[in-house]
Design a protein around this motif. Structure first.
Motif, PDB file in Angstrom:
ATOM      1  N   GLU A  22      -1.102   8.461  -8.346  1.00 43.03           N
ATOM      2  CA  GLU A  22      -3.190   7.697  -8.338  1.00 43.03           C
ATOM      3  C   GLU A  22      -3.003   7.168  -7.103  1.00 43.03           C
ATOM      4  OE1 GLU A  22      -2.516   6.484 -11.932  1.00 43.03           O
ATOM      5  OE2 GLU A  22      -2.855   8.462 -13.130  1.00 43.03           O
ATOM      6  N   ASN A  23      -2.545   6.501  -6.470  1.00 42.55           N
ATOM      7  CA  ASN A  23      -2.175   5.702  -5.369  1.00 42.55           C
ATOM      8  C   ASN A  23      -2.507   5.403  -4.633  1.00 42.55           C
ATOM      9  OD1 ASN A  23       0.266   4.629  -5.829  1.00 42.55           O
ATOM     10  ND2 ASN A  23      -0.083   2.558  -6.819  1.00 42.55           N
ATOM     11  N   ARG A  78       0.749  -1.138  -0.456  1.00 39.77           N
ATOM     12  CA  ARG A  78       0.304  -0.290   0.250  1.00 39.77           C
ATOM     13  C   ARG A  78       1.027   1.123   0.214  1.00 39.77           C
ATOM     14  NH1 ARG A  78      -4.225  -0.238   4.657  1.00 39.77           N
ATOM     15  NH2 ARG A  78      -4.657   1.887   4.123  1.00 39.77           N
TER      16      ARG A  78
END
Length: 157
Positions: free
Chosen positions: A76-77, A27
């Motif tokens: 973006e993440n 993540r």
């Protein structure tokens, strides 16, 4: 073979073969500073790309374009994570002061992978030390590489 007989297509493939920067499978947690760092990198790279395009510097364009793709994907993440004020458990974004068996103290802030710099006191949330610390509280002991570290202080930054 003489360079005079190489095809232009071959030299374009060599530039295009600069390779992609690997994206972590973890993540993409970021602090506020980490998110700002990503934005700064994107802005800088856009400026550098514009200059390289004006000069028609194909090699520089390829490298900067690759870096732009990396930072765009990271933006973006990105998941902004801010520690709860006054939390008594070690979490992402917190500062942790540890004391080893030898009484030596160290302080780490747990941050995202792209902003981690151990020489400046920041470690990635996926590092063995951070993983060993998560969920622990003041007075708990974390063991990393066979060495015990007691948590002696927690801070929101």
């Amino acid at each position: 073979m003489s360079r005079a007989f190489t095809r232009e297509e071959d030299s374009e493939n060599a530039i295009a073969g600069v390779g992609e920067r690997p994206i972590s499978p973890h993540r993409n947690l970021v602090t506020e500073r980490g998110l700002a760092m990503i934005e700064e990198n994107l802005a800088d790279l856009r400026d550098i790309l514009a200059k390289a395009e004006r000069k028609a510097d194909r090699e520089r364009i390829a490298v900067v374009s690759r870096d732009l793709r990396y930072w765009t994907a990271r933006r973006e993440n990105a998941e902004l994570s801010v520690p709860e004020p006054g939390s008594d458990l070690v979490r992402f974004g917190m500062g942790v002061t540890l004391q080893g068996d030898d009484e030596r103290k160290v302080h780490w802030k747990i941050v995202g992978e792209d902003e981690a710099d151990p020489a400046k006191g920041t470690i990635s949330h996926v590092s063995p030390m951070a993983v060993a610390l998560f969920g622990k509280k003041l007075g708990d002991v974390a063991v990393v590489n066979g060495k015990e570290w007691e948590i002696v202080k927690l801070s929101d930054s």
